[in-house]
Design a protein around this motif. Structure first.
Motif, PDB file in Angstrom:
ATOM      1  N   GLY A 136       0.818  -1.205   0.000  1.00  0.00           N
ATOM      2  CA  GLY A 136       0.000   0.000   0.000  1.00  0.00           C
ATOM      3  C   GLY A 136       0.852   1.257   0.000  1.00  0.00           C
ATOM      4  N   TRP A 137       1.880   1.251   0.826  1.00  0.00           N
ATOM      5  CA  TRP A 137       2.805   2.389   0.900  1.00  0.00           C
ATOM      6  C   TRP A 137       3.499   2.600  -0.435  1.00  0.00           C
ATOM      7  N   TYR A 138       3.922   1.524  -1.076  1.00  0.00           N
ATOM      8  CA  TYR A 138       4.616   1.588  -2.363  1.00  0.00           C
ATOM      9  C   TYR A 138       3.750   2.282  -3.418  1.00  0.00           C
ATOM     10  N   HIS A 139       2.458   1.989  -3.413  1.00  0.00           N
ATOM     11  CA  HIS A 139       1.554   2.552  -4.413  1.00  0.00           C
ATOM     12  C   HIS A 139       1.154   4.002  -4.103  1.00  0.00           C
ATOM     13  N   LYS A 140       1.096   4.360  -2.806  1.00  0.00           N
ATOM     14  CA  LYS A 140       0.556   5.667  -2.433  1.00  0.00           C
ATOM     15  C   LYS A 140       1.616   6.722  -2.132  1.00  0.00           C
TER      16      LYS A 140
END
Length: 219
Positions: free
Chosen positions: A180-184
């Motif tokens: 999630g962090w990678y995408h956001k």
């Protein structure tokens, strides 16, 4: 110390073995050895249950599972449930290379963290971990950081309780947050303080994922 792992139908063995060791009067501590009693494992393949019969001599060995799915999948799947719960080993799921397969999902999170450094053209070891964490602006940053700090406690509890599933569960949750962090949250091209802090966060996530996988004997 020693841990004796047996099927749950051998629960009476625990008392007999411990009593026999005490009868030796050899100074063996009471309650030795520790025991973990496992429930049965059901194997599914091609959407159907693989029939196992001791009487008929029909069974699936651990080697069969490794040959069908690979060592990493077998280790992760077998460690992902508490010993006292029934478990279904789904061969088809273990062969999937997407986020439905938990071991692939965790390993992919590590690969994504590594990819950040490949794109940046910098080795993870070269990133300064001494950064201003208050420079992390997003809630996803802080949520991921909080999960990372829980790793030592999780591993300590897993060892104390003889429950490696605590580690697999933690790694799945950490992977979910990392994806999630990678995408956001963009890492490169941000203001210098934010970029440095996020590179340090990516490095820490990569280290914890690698340590957790190594602890379980996975690549």
């Amino acid at each position: 110390s020693a841990v004796n792992v047996q099927g749950s139908d051998h629960h009476s063995t625990v008392t007999r073995v411990r009593a026999g060791l005490q009868a030796l009067a050899a100074g063996i501590p009471e309650g030795y050895p520790d025991y973990v009693l496992h429930k049965m494992v059901t194997v599914m393949k091609g959407g159907e249950e693989v029939k196992i019969s001791k009487r008929a001599g029909s069974y699936v060995t651990l080697r069969d599972l490794v040959d069908w799915t690979g060592r990493d999948a077998v280790r992760f799947f077998m460690l992902s449930r508490k010993a006292d719960t029934e478990f279904v080993f789904d061969v088809d799921l273990a062969l999937k290379r997407n986020d439905e397969n938990p071991v692939f999902y965790v390993q992919m999170a590590h690969a994504r963290m590594s990819g950040i450094f490949r794109v940046a053209g910098v080795a993870p070891e070269a990133v300064d971990a001494d950064v201003r964490l208050d420079a992390l602006p997003a809630p996803e940053d802080r949520e991921l950081l909080k999960k990372l700090t829980a790793f030592p406690e999780v591993t300590a509890r897993a060892a104390r309780d003889l429950e490696p599933n605590k580690v697999t569960g933690y790694l799945e949750e950490l992977a979910r947050l990392a994806h999630g962090w990678y995408h956001k949250c963009r890492v490169l091209g941000e203001p210098p303080e934010v970029e440095r802090a996020r590179l340090a966060l990516a490095r820490a996530t990569r280290i914890v994922l690698a340590n957790g996988l190594t602890l379980l004997g996975l690549s």
